[in-house]
Write a protein that holds these residues in place. Sequence first.
Motif, short mmCIF file in Angstrom:
data_model
loop_
_atom_site.label_atom_id
_atom_site.label_comp_id
_atom_site.label_asym_id
_atom_site.label_seq_id
_atom_site.Cartn_x
_atom_site.Cartn_y
_atom_site.Cartn_z
N MET B 1 0.98 -1.25 0.29
CA MET B 1 -0.08 -0.04 -0.02
C MET B 1 0.84 1.24 -0.12
O MET B 1 1.74 1.44 0.86
N SER B 2 0.56 2.19 -0.84
CA SER B 2 1.31 3.53 -1.12
C SER B 2 1.01 4.33 0.17
O SER B 2 -0.13 4.24 0.69
N ASP B 3 1.90 5.12 0.43
CA ASP B 3 1.84 6.23 1.54
C ASP B 3 0.87 7.19 1.13
O ASP B 3 0.24 7.99 1.60
N ILE B 4 0.68 7.46 -0.26
CA ILE B 4 -0.08 8.47 -0.94
C ILE B 4 -1.47 8.04 -1.18
O ILE B 4 -1.56 7.19 -1.82
N LEU B 5 -2.36 8.65 -0.36
CA LEU B 5 -3.80 8.19 -0.72
C LEU B 5 -4.31 9.18 -1.77
O LEU B 5 -4.78 8.40 -2.81
N LEU B 6 -3.99 10.31 -2.12
CA LEU B 6 -4.58 11.12 -2.95
C LEU B 6 -3.40 11.70 -3.87
O LEU B 6 -2.65 12.38 -2.96
N ASP B 7 -3.54 11.57 -5.13
CA ASP B 7 -2.41 12.46 -5.92
C ASP B 7 -2.91 13.27 -7.10
O ASP B 7 -3.75 12.43 -7.72
N VAL B 8 -3.17 14.25 -6.82
CA VAL B 8 -3.70 15.27 -7.85
C VAL B 8 -2.48 16.06 -8.59
O VAL B 8 -1.63 16.70 -8.22
N ARG B 9 -2.89 15.99 -10.03
CA ARG B 9 -1.86 16.51 -10.86
C ARG B 9 -2.24 17.58 -11.90
O ARG B 9 -3.21 17.03 -12.51
N ASP B 10 -1.85 18.39 -11.99
CA ASP B 10 -2.09 19.33 -13.01
C ASP B 10 -3.60 19.74 -13.39
O ASP B 10 -4.33 19.88 -14.36
N LEU B 11 -4.25 19.91 -12.06
CA LEU B 11 -5.61 20.05 -12.08
C LEU B 11 -6.20 21.53 -12.58
O LEU B 11 -5.73 22.53 -12.09
N VAL B 12 -7.02 21.39 -13.73
CA VAL B 12 -7.64 22.45 -14.29
C VAL B 12 -9.23 22.56 -13.97
O VAL B 12 -9.68 21.41 -14.49
N VAL B 13 -9.80 23.66 -13.65
CA VAL B 13 -11.12 23.72 -13.62
C VAL B 13 -11.51 25.02 -14.16
O VAL B 13 -11.01 26.13 -13.80
N GLU B 14 -12.34 24.95 -15.34
CA GLU B 14 -12.57 26.39 -16.05
C GLU B 14 -14.22 26.48 -16.00
O GLU B 14 -14.79 25.20 -16.32
N PHE B 15 -14.70 27.51 -15.96
CA PHE B 15 -16.16 27.60 -16.02
C PHE B 15 -16.67 28.42 -17.27
O PHE B 15 -16.08 29.46 -17.16
N PRO B 16 -17.31 28.08 -18.37
CA PRO B 16 -17.60 29.08 -19.26
C PRO B 16 -18.72 29.74 -18.77
O PRO B 16 -19.62 29.51 -18.35
N THR B 17 -18.44 31.41 -18.78
CA THR B 17 -19.52 32.15 -18.58
C THR B 17 -19.80 33.21 -19.62
O THR B 17 -19.21 33.22 -20.63
N GLY B 27 -4.06 24.51 -12.89
CA GLY B 27 -2.89 23.51 -12.85
C GLY B 27 -2.28 23.62 -11.41
O GLY B 27 -1.34 23.93 -11.03
N VAL B 28 -3.13 22.82 -10.66
CA VAL B 28 -2.69 22.88 -9.16
C VAL B 28 -2.22 21.24 -9.05
O VAL B 28 -2.74 20.28 -9.52
N THR B 29 -1.39 20.93 -8.44
CA THR B 29 -0.60 19.62 -8.12
C THR B 29 -0.45 19.51 -6.57
O THR B 29 0.26 20.25 -6.06
N PHE B 30 -0.78 18.35 -6.18
CA PHE B 30 -0.57 17.91 -4.59
C PHE B 30 -0.76 16.59 -4.38
O PHE B 30 -1.53 16.04 -4.95
N GLN B 31 -0.26 16.09 -3.10
CA GLN B 31 -0.37 14.91 -2.84
C GLN B 31 -0.84 14.71 -1.33
O GLN B 31 -0.48 15.91 -0.55
N LEU B 32 -1.85 13.85 -0.98
CA LEU B 32 -2.07 13.68 0.51
C LEU B 32 -1.61 12.27 1.04
O LEU B 32 -2.07 11.41 0.59
N ASN B 33 -0.77 12.02 2.12
CA ASN B 33 -0.44 11.24 2.50
C ASN B 33 -1.31 10.63 3.50
O ASN B 33 -2.18 11.38 4.05
N ARG B 34 -1.29 9.09 3.57
CA ARG B 34 -2.22 8.40 4.44
C ARG B 34 -2.25 9.02 5.98
O ARG B 34 -1.27 9.14 6.34
N GLY B 35 -3.60 9.26 6.40
CA GLY B 35 -3.52 10.04 7.81
C GLY B 35 -3.28 11.25 8.13
O GLY B 35 -3.32 11.73 9.33
N GLU B 36 -2.90 11.96 7.11
CA GLU B 36 -2.58 13.56 7.24
C GLU B 36 -3.53 14.56 6.86
O GLU B 36 -4.39 14.18 6.33
N THR B 37 -3.47 15.74 7.51
CA THR B 37 -4.49 16.75 7.17
C THR B 37 -3.75 17.62 6.35
O THR B 37 -2.69 18.12 6.79
#
Lengths: 340, 320
Positions: B1-17, B27-37
Motif C-alpha cells: 500500500m502506497s503512503d500516498i492516498l490522493l495524488d492530484v496532478r495539473d488540475l484545471v477547472v474552468e467555467f464558461p460564463t 494547474g494545481v498539483t498536490f499529494q495527500l499522505n495517508r492519515g495526514e491533514t
Amino acid sequence: MADPLLELTNVSTHFHSPAGRVRAVDGVSFSLKAGQTLGLVGESGSGKSVLARTIMGLLPSYAEIPEGSAISFDGHNLLTLDRKARRAISGPGIGMIFQDPMTSLNPVMKIGQQVYEGMRHHFGTSKRAGRERAIELLTEVGIPQPDVRVDQFPHQLSGGMRQRVAIAIALACEPKLLIADEPTTALDVTVQAGILDLLQREQRDRGMTMILITHDLGVVAGRCDNVAVMYAGGIVETGTTLSLFARTRMRYTQALLDSIPRLDRPPHERLQSIGGRPPNLIDPPAGCRFAPRCAHRNAHCDTDIPPITADEQDPSHRFACWNPRDPDAEASDKATGDAA
Amino acid sequence: MSDILLDVRDLVVEFPTRKGLVQAVSGVTFQLNRGETLALVGESGCGKSTTARAVMQLPRPTSGSIVLDGDDLVAAGKRDLRRLRRKFQMIFQNPIASLNPRKRISDVIEKPLKIAGELDAAKRRTAVMELLETVGLDPAVAMDKRPHEFSGGQCQRISIARALILEPDLLICDEPVSALDVSIQAQILNLLEDMKQRYDLTMLFISHDLAVVRNVADRVAVMYLGRFCEVGRSEELFDSPAHPYTRALLSAIPVPDPTVKPKPIEMIQGDLPSPISPPSGCRFRTRCPLATDRCTSEVPEMRGLPDGRAVACHHPLIGT
Ligand SMILES: Nc1ncnc2c1ncn2[C@@H]1O[C@H](COP(=O)(O)OP(=O)(O)OP(=O)(O)O)[C@@H](O)[C@H]1O
Ligand SMILES: Nc1ncnc2c1ncn2[C@@H]1O[C@H](COP(=O)(O)OP(=O)(O)O)[C@@H](O)[C@H]1O
Ligand code: SF4
Ligand code: SF4
Ligand SMILES: [Mg+2]
Ligand SMILES: [Mg+2]
C-alpha cells in the motif's frame, strides 16, 4: 471631558414573538467617554446588533423598550424624545456601519449621492459641494479612482470596497459616535486588516468615539481601549482591554478565550470547548445565564442573578459572577467540559 | 500500500460564463499522505472549494488527473465512480442548508448505506444509532427529528455522521466551522480530530481561518487566484513563510492579545484580479510589494526548498 458621550442605564429591548417575549437585550448599563473605543464582543445571538439598533433607534415596531431604560447621548435623553427630535440628534451625531454593506447601500443610487445624501438632509449641503466632499471622502477611505467611482453603483465594487464606501457614508456628517457592527466579518483577513486600520485611523484623526462590535476577541484585543463581553442579552464583564485580557474574572469570558485556537499552540492540540449552547432568550435561566454551561457554578448561580462586582485592582473592570476566577492564582482555566 | 492516498496532478477547472472563461483552478498539483491533514487556505474566490469539488468530481474537472488509492477518478466511468464514492466524502460550511429539510435525521444518515445496498434495515438502523452516539448526539432524541430542529453545531455533527457512515478513507471539509460560534467551533474541531483517529481518516481541510488551520493541519497549501503559492509543513510555513502572499496572510491574523499590536500588512490593498483575465506571469504580482519585471513576464514554477516545502515565487523570502 468629564461627562460621558454615551451612557446606557439599565437598557432592555424585548421583542414580542408568537412564542413569547424575546429578551434580546436585558438590563445593559455602560458609559463611554468622548474619544474612547469600546469593543463589544459576544457570540451570535447575544444581543450585540439589537443593542446597536436600540442606540440608533432602528428597531422594528414590535420591539419594546421597557420602562426604566435610559440612553443619554451628548446630553440628550434619547428615549424620551419623539421620533423627529431623536433623528435630528442621532442622524448626524451617530454613524453606523453594518456587517453586510449591501444591506445599508442602495443598489440603484450612485455611490457619490449616497455619500452626500445625509449632508444634504441634515445640513442642506448643495449637490455640487456634496459631490466634491464625496470625492474627498472616497479618497480618504482608500477608494482608488474616486472621481470615477463616485458615479458608479455598489454592485460595481468588491465587498471590501463596498465596506469602505459604507464607512465614507457613515463619516460624511462628522458623527461624534461611530457604531461598527461586525464591519469585517464577511471579509477576508487581509481586507479585514485594511478596514480595521482605516477605522482606527479615522477614529484617531477625528477624535471620534467608537463602538466596534465583533464576535472575534482578536479584533478587539489590538484595537480598542475598552471591552464589554455580552452573553445572552447582558454585559457580563467590562473593563480596559488590558485588564480584561490579563485579569479575566467572569467564567464565560475565560471559557471563550480558552476556546479560541491559537497560532502559538502546537497542531492537533485539543481545544477547550464550552459544552451546550446559549440559552433560549424567551425563557432564560433564572440566575446566571451561563450557569447551565459553567464548570464553576455554585449554589447561587442557578437561582440568583450575580451582582455586578468591581475588580479589586482596577475598579473600572467589572463583572457579574458568583464564583469569579482568581487572576492571581489561576494562569489559565482548564475549566469547561467537552460534552455537547 | 502506497503512503500516498490522493495524488492530484495539473488540475484545471474552468467555467464558461457569458463574460468569458473563468479560470478557477489553473494547474494545481498536490499529494495527500495517508492519515495526514492538508489544509487549503486563501482568500475568497481563490479556488479552494472548486479544488475540493473537483476531487469530489462535482463537477468533473476540465483536465488533470486525480488518483485516489490507485484509481483515477477523472478517468473513471459513471458506474466505477459510484462504486468509488464511498471512499471519499465531503462536509460543507453551511450545515443546515446542506441537509435535506424534509428528511428525518435517521434517513439522512442512512441514505448512503442504502444506496450502497448494504446491510438490512435493522442493521442499518443500529449503525446509524451508534454513529449518532459517536458524534455526540442522543440517538433517542435525534433519530426522528428534522434538520431545522437542530442548531448549526448539531447539524454539523449530523453532516459528519452522514459523511462517515460508509467509513471513507478521505474526508474533505469545506469551511466546516466557519458558520459556527467559537465555543461551538471548538466542539466540532475536537470531534473531527476524534473521528480522524477513530476512522483513520485522511483530510483535506479548507478554511480561511489560519488559527483553525494551525490547529488541524499537518501541512498547508496556500492558494491565490487559482494557483498554489506555497505548500509545506504547518510549523515551517507559519514560522517563516517563503511566499510573499503567505506572509501577508499571516500578518493579517488578529491575535487575541492586547499586548500584540496589529502589524501592517505587507500586501498592496486592492481587489482580487478577475479570474477571467488573470495577470500574466505571477498572479500575485499586482499586489506583491516585491514584484519585478520578471514577475510580469515569467510564471513562477513550484520549486522545492531544502526544508521540503515548495514555493512558486521568483524572489522567495527564504533562501533556496
Ligand atoms: N459554477 C461556476 N461558474 C462560474 N464561476 C465559478 C463557478 N464556481 C466557482 N466559480 C468561480 O471560480 C473561482 C473560485 O471559486 P471558489 O468557490 O472555488 O472559491 P473559494 O476559494 O472556495 O472561495 P470562498 O472562500 O469564498 O469559498 C471564483 O472566481 C468563482 O467565482
Ligand atoms: N427583529 C427581531 N425580532 C425578533 N427577535 C429578534 C429580532 N432581532 C434579533 N432578535 C433576537 O434577539 C437576539 C439577539 O440578536 P442579535 O442582537 O442580532 O445578536 P448578535 O448581533 O449578538 O448576533 C437573538 O435571539 C435574535 O434572534
Ligand atoms: S455566576 Fe456562576 S454560573 Fe455564572 S459564570 Fe460565574 S460561576 Fe459560572
Ligand atoms: S513571483 Fe514576484 S510577484 Fe509573485 S510573489 Fe514572487 S516576488 Fe511577488
Ligand atoms: Mg449581529
Ligand atoms: Mg468556498
